[in-house]
Motif scaffolding. Structure first.
Motif: not given
Length: 330
Positions: A16-17, A20, A23-24, A242, A267, A269-270, A273, A289, A293
């Motif tokens: 998850v992290s 994340t 994704v940023r 991501g 995925q 969960e993100v 967010y 985020l 991350s």
């Protein structure tokens, strides 16, 4: 054209992290690839809200379709030993002479005006020869490069290419040796099952897969030397997860996608967010985020690739940037 390279600095920790963290920069890349006049109408980069990406983003902006090609190209230009060794063996099977392995990135637009990405005019000389694997004298690549670019966009232009390189418009890279100035057309596919042969193509580059042979082999049916590239599978898997999150989130109008679109719990969960923050500015969401991350997973670097016009039919550039993942080197 802007190239945003996301360089892996540390091994992937929890899923998850890590997603994340990936994704940023993808969100930032999409934001900054939007046309400036469109962004200005929405209040500027600092004020453009996350849900507006679903309305303003268009296919081609920040396209991730060539990020694997760019990662291979970049690894060769950096002389990354594992990649250079594999490509050198593949070039040997194509009887390409020379000691200095090199790569030229070829990316012609499928819509709008034709473009050649990278310093093609500077890298190629009038003596640059393309070894097509057929009998006869090798063609001079620079002499035909504009025709190859035109053939990618117009079917009618493909009939004007020499028969020996009739399919060269499908090339993603030109691999070869800069000291001998001999090159081969290369197709790069993230999905090995999508690998196709064509006249003028000699090497097919695919990522190596765990549990399958990574031996370089000749595919007689496709007339290709198949070259599996050792790749940090965990990082690439996370990067594409991501990317999938962002694409599905945008396709769902900046809301949580249905489970069938994002079936993996990490995925979703993100994506949650993002959905919870859809009313906030994109850059504020990227900042929010950060504590969620994986720290120090990625470092973003930006560079510019030259665009050499080769079609002259339009001044519209559909793709203004792309995002390229670069795995961690040992």
């Amino acid at each position: 054209m802007e190239i945003r390279s996301e360089v892996q600095l540390a091994p992937v920790a929890d899923e998850v992290s890590a997603i994340t963290a990936v994704v940023r920069p993808i969100l930032e890349g999409i934001l900054y690839s939007l046309k400036q006049d469109v962004v200005a109408e929405a209040g500027g980069y600092d004020e453009l809200k996350l849900h507006m990406l679903a309305r303003l983003q268009r296919p081609g902006d920040g396209d991730c379709g060539i990020c694997f090609e760019y990662a291979v190209h970049d690894a060769l230009n950096r002389q990354e030993a594992g990649v250079v060794e594999r490509v050198s063996d593949a070039l040997g099977l194509c009887k390409v002479p020379g000691q200095t392995i090199d790569s030229i990135l070829f990316g012609a637009e499928k819509t709008g005006s034709l473009q050649l990405i990278d310093t093609v005019e500077e890298r190629l000389t009038w003596d640059s020869s393309l070894l097509s694997g057929t009998k006869g004298r090798p063609v001079k690549l620079k002499r035909h490069i504009n025709a190859v670019a035109a053939a990618l966009r117009k079917k009618s232009a493909r009939d004007l290419l020499p028969q020996s390189i009739a399919g060269l418009w499908k090339a993603d890279l030109f691999l070869g040796s800069s000291d001998s100035d001999k090159w081969v057309g290369t197709t790069v596919k993230i999905n090995p099952s999508a690998l196709e042969g064509a006249r003028g193509l000699r090497i097919g580059v695919v990522p190596s897969r765990q549990g399958t042979s990574d031996a370089i082999k000749i595919d007689a049916g496709k007339n290709l030397v198949v070259c599996p590239i050792p790749y940090d599978g965990s990082f690439m898997e996370v990067f594409y997860q991501g990317w999938e999150v962002v694409r599905q989130f945008i396709a769902a109008d900046a809301r949580l996608p249905q489970e069938v679109n994002l079936p993996r719990p990490a995925q979703r969960e993100v994506a949650r967010y993002l959905a919870d923050r859809r009313a906030y500015p994109v850059l504020a969401v990227v900042q929010a985020l950060q504590p969620l991350s994986q720290p120090h997973l990625l470092e973003t670097s930006e560079s510019a690739a030259r665009l050499v016009r080769a079609g002259g039919v339009s001044d519209v550039i559909e793709t203004s940037s792309f995002i390229a993942p670069v795995p961690k080197s040992d």
